[in-house]
Structures are given as C-alpha cells and as structure tokens.
Motif scaffolding. Structure first.
Motif, PDB file in Angstrom:
ATOM      1  N   LEU A   1      47.852  32.993  36.502  1.00 48.83           N
ATOM      2  CA  LEU A   1      47.620  31.592  36.858  1.00 48.83           C
ATOM      3  C   LEU A   1      46.135  31.252  36.960  1.00 48.83           C
ATOM      4  CD1 LEU A   1      50.486  31.300  39.458  1.00 48.83           C
ATOM      5  CD2 LEU A   1      50.506  30.574  37.075  1.00 48.83           C
ATOM      6  N   ARG A   2      45.297  32.297  36.863  1.00 52.24           N
ATOM      7  CA  ARG A   2      43.843  32.096  36.853  1.00 52.24           C
ATOM      8  C   ARG A   2      43.274  32.280  35.451  1.00 52.24           C
ATOM      9  NH1 ARG A   2      42.779  29.642  41.633  1.00 52.24           N
ATOM     10  NH2 ARG A   2      43.373  30.918  43.395  1.00 52.24           N
ATOM     11  N   ASP A   3      44.142  32.403  34.467  1.00 54.06           N
ATOM     12  CA  ASP A   3      43.662  32.597  33.102  1.00 54.06           C
ATOM     13  C   ASP A   3      42.991  31.314  32.606  1.00 54.06           C
ATOM     14  OD1 ASP A   3      44.151  34.494  30.547  1.00 54.06           O
ATOM     15  OD2 ASP A   3      44.301  32.385  29.949  1.00 54.06           O
ATOM     16  N   LEU A   4      41.872  31.510  31.939  1.00 54.12           N
ATOM     17  CA  LEU A   4      41.082  30.364  31.478  1.00 54.12           C
ATOM     18  C   LEU A   4      41.883  29.433  30.560  1.00 54.12           C
ATOM     19  CD1 LEU A   4      38.294  28.971  31.231  1.00 54.12           C
ATOM     20  CD2 LEU A   4      37.725  30.593  29.442  1.00 54.12           C
ATOM     21  N   ASP A   5      42.769  29.997  29.743  1.00 52.47           N
ATOM     22  CA  ASP A   5      43.545  29.180  28.807  1.00 52.47           C
ATOM     23  C   ASP A   5      44.922  28.791  29.326  1.00 52.47           C
ATOM     24  OD1 ASP A   5      42.197  29.045  25.920  1.00 52.47           O
ATOM     25  OD2 ASP A   5      41.614  30.908  26.899  1.00 52.47           O
ATOM     26  N   TYR A   6      45.547  29.679  30.114  1.00 51.46           N
ATOM     27  CA  TYR A   6      46.946  29.454  30.491  1.00 51.46           C
ATOM     28  C   TYR A   6      47.154  29.183  31.981  1.00 51.46           C
ATOM     29  CZ  TYR A   6      47.589  31.115  25.799  1.00 51.46           C
ATOM     30  OH  TYR A   6      47.504  31.244  24.443  1.00 51.46           O
ATOM     31  N   GLY A   7      46.062  29.191  32.742  1.00 48.07           N
ATOM     32  CA  GLY A   7      46.185  29.049  34.188  1.00 48.07           C
ATOM     33  C   GLY A   7      46.092  27.618  34.680  1.00 48.07           C
ATOM     34  N   ILE A   8      45.785  27.486  35.977  1.00 50.91           N
ATOM     35  CA  ILE A   8      45.780  26.174  36.634  1.00 50.91           C
ATOM     36  C   ILE A   8      44.402  25.518  36.458  1.00 50.91           C
ATOM     37  CG2 ILE A   8      47.658  26.633  38.239  1.00 50.91           C
ATOM     38  CD1 ILE A   8      45.517  27.353  40.376  1.00 50.91           C
ATOM     39  N   VAL A   9      44.071  25.260  35.225  1.00 52.10           N
ATOM     40  CA  VAL A   9      42.768  24.697  34.827  1.00 52.10           C
ATOM     41  C   VAL A   9      42.474  23.433  35.655  1.00 52.10           C
ATOM     42  CG1 VAL A   9      41.471  23.754  32.866  1.00 52.10           C
ATOM     43  CG2 VAL A   9      43.196  25.531  32.480  1.00 52.10           C
ATOM     44  N   PRO A  10      41.301  23.231  36.231  1.00 54.26           N
ATOM     45  CA  PRO A  10      40.104  24.066  36.112  1.00 54.26           C
ATOM     46  C   PRO A  10      39.940  25.089  37.237  1.00 54.26           C
ATOM     47  CG  PRO A  10      39.501  22.030  37.190  1.00 54.26           C
ATOM     48  CD  PRO A  10      41.003  21.972  36.969  1.00 54.26           C
ATOM     49  N   TYR A  11      40.994  25.330  38.006  1.00 50.44           N
ATOM     50  CA  TYR A  11      40.858  26.265  39.139  1.00 50.44           C
ATOM     51  C   TYR A  11      41.164  27.690  38.695  1.00 50.44           C
ATOM     52  CZ  TYR A  11      40.571  21.886  41.550  1.00 50.44           C
ATOM     53  OH  TYR A  11      40.179  20.639  41.933  1.00 50.44           O
ATOM     54  N   THR A  12      40.701  28.021  37.540  1.00 47.40           N
ATOM     55  CA  THR A  12      40.940  29.344  36.973  1.00 47.40           C
ATOM     56  C   THR A  12      39.651  30.144  37.065  1.00 47.40           C
ATOM     57  OG1 THR A  12      40.173  28.686  34.798  1.00 47.40           O
ATOM     58  CG2 THR A  12      42.511  28.349  35.269  1.00 47.40           C
ATOM     59  N   THR A  13      39.709  31.363  36.543  1.00 45.49           N
ATOM     60  CA  THR A  13      38.467  32.077  36.359  1.00 45.49           C
ATOM     61  C   THR A  13      37.945  31.714  34.962  1.00 45.49           C
ATOM     62  OG1 THR A  13      37.374  34.196  36.685  1.00 45.49           O
ATOM     63  CG2 THR A  13      39.430  34.243  35.413  1.00 45.49           C
ATOM     64  N   SER A  14      36.833  32.319  34.554  1.00 47.33           N
ATOM     65  CA  SER A  14      36.242  31.910  33.276  1.00 47.33           C
ATOM     66  C   SER A  14      36.503  32.918  32.167  1.00 47.33           C
ATOM     67  CB  SER A  14      34.737  31.713  33.454  1.00 47.33           C
ATOM     68  OG  SER A  14      34.515  30.730  34.431  1.00 47.33           O
ATOM     69  N   SER A  15      37.478  33.795  32.389  1.00 46.92           N
ATOM     70  CA  SER A  15      37.845  34.770  31.355  1.00 46.92           C
ATOM     71  C   SER A  15      39.370  34.824  31.250  1.00 46.92           C
ATOM     72  CB  SER A  15      37.261  36.143  31.704  1.00 46.92           C
ATOM     73  OG  SER A  15      37.821  36.619  32.901  1.00 46.92           O
ATOM     74  N   ASN A  16      39.869  35.767  30.444  1.00 51.61           N
ATOM     75  CA  ASN A  16      41.315  35.843  30.217  1.00 51.61           C
ATOM     76  C   ASN A  16      41.931  37.108  30.826  1.00 51.61           C
ATOM     77  OD1 ASN A  16      40.185  34.350  27.476  1.00 51.61           O
ATOM     78  ND2 ASN A  16      42.073  33.487  28.280  1.00 51.61           N
ATOM     79  N   PRO A  17      42.540  36.970  31.996  1.00 50.93           N
ATOM     80  CA  PRO A  17      43.187  38.135  32.608  1.00 50.93           C
ATOM     81  C   PRO A  17      44.505  38.522  31.939  1.00 50.93           C
ATOM     82  CG  PRO A  17      42.684  36.434  34.245  1.00 50.93           C
ATOM     83  CD  PRO A  17      42.530  35.812  32.909  1.00 50.93           C
TER      84      PRO A  17
END
Ligand code: GDP
Length: 425
Positions: free
Chosen positions: A228-244
């Motif tokens: 849910l913190r994935d830059l592309d698939y998470g809760i944008v913009p409350y994600t991280t800046s990479s792809n977990p």
C-alpha cells in the motif's frame, strides 16, 4: 534453487525483518532491492535486538551473502553508523558477507535537508515523511542527477560531477527554500570520509549475482514497507518513492533476469499505519490505545505512535494481489490474545454502497469501514508452536483471514523471537 521475496502486504511494519531473519537459513544470498534507511526492520536473535534500517536482515547468518542492490537509496553516512552499531553487538560485517552495488545511487546530505525543508513548507499538508531524504533522492535519481557508488573510485571525475550537481542543487536550496548553499569542499569531505570507509564493500554486484546464479545459489529478496506504500500501486501520494512490490525485486537487486519463484507476503493480525494519509479501518480512543500498547506499536526509526485498526480484509486482499503472494506469514497473533471480541473490517462503504474492492486513492477518504466481530481466545498463545495447540477461536481467526484473502497462511507468528512461530504446511 528457487528464489523468494519477502514483502509487506499492507502499510509496512508487518514484521518482515523477523520473517527474513527466520527464513534466511534456507537461502544463500539476501538482497535489499529498494528503499533506504527509513525502514526499521526489527530482529531479535542470539546477538540481541536490532532495528535494521538499510542492512539486509541476512547479516546474522553465517555463510549468507548480503547485498544492497542498485534500487536502494544508499546513504553512506547512516549505513556506516548502522554497521558500527551492529558490529558493536558482535556481528561480523566484512566484504565477505556484505556487498554494495556500484550502481546504487548515493543519498547525499542535501536530500535529507531538502526533505525537512519541504515538509516544513507543506505545513498541514505534509506527507509525514521520516525526513531521511528518500523522496528528494528518488526524484533526483529519475532526473539522472545523482552520483553512483562506483564513481567513488575515481576522485577527480567524482569531484567534477559533484560540482555540476551542486551548482544545480544550490539553485533549489537557496532560490526555493532560502537555505544556505552547500560548498563543494563540504560535500567532498563527506564523500571522502564515508567513501573510504565503504569502498571495500562496493563492487559490480550484478557479476556476483550472476556467478551465484550459475552456481545454483538461491536468493532471498527483502523488501521495505508494503504494497500500500508502493509508488505505483499504493495510496498515492502517501506512498514511499520506490516500489516495494515483489515484481520490482529482480530490477532493484541487480540481476533483472533472476526469477521470483515464491513470494511470502507478511500480514499483521491487525492493522497499523505510520504517518499521514487515508487509513480506512482506523480505530481511536481507548480501544486503539490498548491495541497500540499491547503491540508496542511505535515506529522503529522514529518512535512515532503508529495508527492502529482491526485487520482490513479489503486492503489485505488488494495487497496480496499486487504482491502476487504465494504464501502468507501472519504476524503478531499473540497481541490479540486479551480481546474478548476481535473487530474485523470486512468491506468498505463508499457513497452508500458496500464494496469488496480497494478503491482508487482519492476515494479512500470517502470510504468507511464495514465492521464485524469474531470471538477472541483470551489466553496466552506465545508459547504455542503447533497448529493443533492453538485455541479453536485463534484457528478460526486465521482461517477466516485465509479464506477472505485467497492465499495460504503458511506461518503464524506468536512472538518477536526467531522461533516463536507455527508452520502450517
Ligand atoms: P518490519 O519493518 O516489517 O520488519 O516490521 P517492524 O520491525 O517495524 O515491526 C514489527 C514489530 O513487531 C517488531 O518490533 C517485531 O519485533 C515485532 N514482532 C514481529 N513479529 C511478532 C509477533 O509475532 N508477535 C509480537 N508480539 N511481536 C512481533
């Protein structure tokens, strides 16, 4: 040998470090493939208790090679501090068991500075950054305005490249934020200092991995945060800046052709979330405080109290799907042991309609949890090591989650120690 990724299914802090520490026994190489020192993987083993930030959690196992891949945000200073800390607790760290990709980009002091300046500028709209410089770092990486670790080996070329970047970065620091400009001597002193310390560990890790692959060695990919913190698939913009997500593991590790054969998704028996952003199943008041204290839910890196809630089956099912998890490790089941009734978020309600689907990020604020309760077991389960010894209500809880998320729960963790788990084949 098969390769495995250990990833977070939810918002992070699911207990991935604890699972990697357990499962490293079966793997030859452990690789961190994304993120930076903003992680806090807690590991408890024979050496003591550790909150690992950038080091892979395989460093405690003899004979395991640990790699920081090209996808990580390589903060030389904080990595060195962490290495010294871990060494002081008796863990050997040498180029024999730790290698750093020469293609990893360097997180520089100005990234941390900019992170703080931007959060301060945003005031009430801040993203809740850990201020470790991760977002400014990845923005620069995608603009191709970073230094690679491998550049540390040619000081003259490094200095020329650093001077170019500095000229550009000072425009932002002084012009946008009114901060003091960074001087080249300052930056070079930092690079010289930490570069000398860490150069022995830096090499072409793609070569190392290719060789290991040819020798039939197995890889364990260690992720930071969760789906849910994935830059592309998470809760944008409350994600991280990479792809977990696990799909990124071969890219960020250094061997894009390597396979990910198994994905162990780590899910906490209830929900937690650090920082800002929508958290549909959030609980408040006394009930939340009791759960927070029972689970010691305070950030490993920042000490911030984590927001808590019941397990969120909607978000968890989505996370399982995004991670393509092949098995689940359910952690912290023991934390729920005191509850007479356990709340569960089974669906969301969005604009008057109930839904099983995880909504588009901008709709999350309008979503409400649909809750139910299931019976608790009200007995200590932290010493249980066999499935058949778990109270029936605890078994039912695990099976209810398994059914709802459509993925086998292979591990049930009942304590933070390495051996405090139940295996369900
Ligand atoms: P990570 O970032 O996903 O590795 O997770 P964190 O380390 O931030 O948070 C997990 C916390 O829960 C750590 O303090 C662990 O020691 C602890 N932990 C992990 N599994 C269990 C468990 O099954 N029971 C209990 N009580 N604590 C656990």
């Amino acid at each position: 040998m098969s390769n495995c990724a250990i990833v977070g299914i939810n918002w992070g802090d699911e207990g991935k470090g604890r699972m990697v520490d357990l499962l490293t026994e079966r793997y030859d190489v452990v690789i961190r493939y994304q993120g930076g020192g903003n992680a806090g993987h807690t590991v408890i083993n024979e050496y003591g208790k550790f909150a690992l930030h950038l080091l892979p959690s395989g460093i405690f196992r003899q004979g395991v090679l640990n790699i920081l891949g090209n996808g990580v945000a390589l903060d030389l200073e904080n990595l060195w501090i962490e290495m010294e800390q871990v060494r002081s607790q008796g863990v050997p760290l040498t180029p024999e068991n730790l290698r750093i990709s020469d293609r990893a980009s360097l997180l520089l002091p100005w990234h941390r500075q900019l992170d703080g300046l931007e959060e301060a500028r945003l005031k009430d709209h801040a993203y809740g950054s850990t201020k470790q410089g991760i977002a400014p770092f990845y923005s620069d990486k995608y603009q191709k305005k970073t230094l690679l670790a491998g550049e540390l080996f040619d000081r003259e070329a490094l200095k020329a490249h650093a001077a170019q970047l500095l000229e550009w970065k000072n425009l932002t620091l002084t012009g946008v934020y009114g901060a003091a400009p960074v001087r080249l001597e300052e930056l070079m002193a930092w690079l010289d200092d930490y570069g000398e310390k860490l150069k022995p560990f830096i090499c072409n890790t793609t070569k190392v991995l290719r060789q290991a692959q040819q020798e039939g060695k197995s890889f364990l990919y260690e992720a930071q945060l969760g789906a849910l913190r994935d830059l592309d698939y998470g809760i944008v913009p409350y994600t991280t800046s990479s792809n977990p997500i696990a799909a990124y593991a071969p890219v960020g590790s250094g061997l894009p052709s390597a396979s990910v054969d198994e994905v162990v998704g780590v899910v906490k028996a209830y929900s937690t979330c650090v920082g800002e952003g929508p958290f549909v199943c959030e609980m408040f008041g006394e009930e939340a405080e009791r759960l927070r204290q029972a689970g010691a839910e305070y950030g490993a890196k920042t000490g911030r109290p984590r927001r808590v809630g019941p397990i969120d089956l909607v978000a968890t099912r989505y996370g399982v799907e995004m991670q393509s998890a092949t098995a689940i490790a359910l952690t912290k089941l023991d934390v729920l042991s005191d509850l007479k009734e356990i709340p569960v978020c089974v669906r969301y309600e969005l604009d008057g309609q109930e839904t099983d689907e995880f909504p588009f990020p901008t709709l999350l604020n309008r979503s409400k949890p649909v809750l139910t309760t299931v019976p608790g077991w009200q007995q200590d389960i932290s010493a249980v090591r066999r499935w058949e010894d778990l109270p029936k209500a605890a078994q039912d809880y695990v099976e209810m989650i398994e059914k709802a998320i459509g993925c086998h729960i292979a591990y049930v963790s009942v304590g933070p120690e390495r051996d405090a788990y139940i295996y369900r084949p």
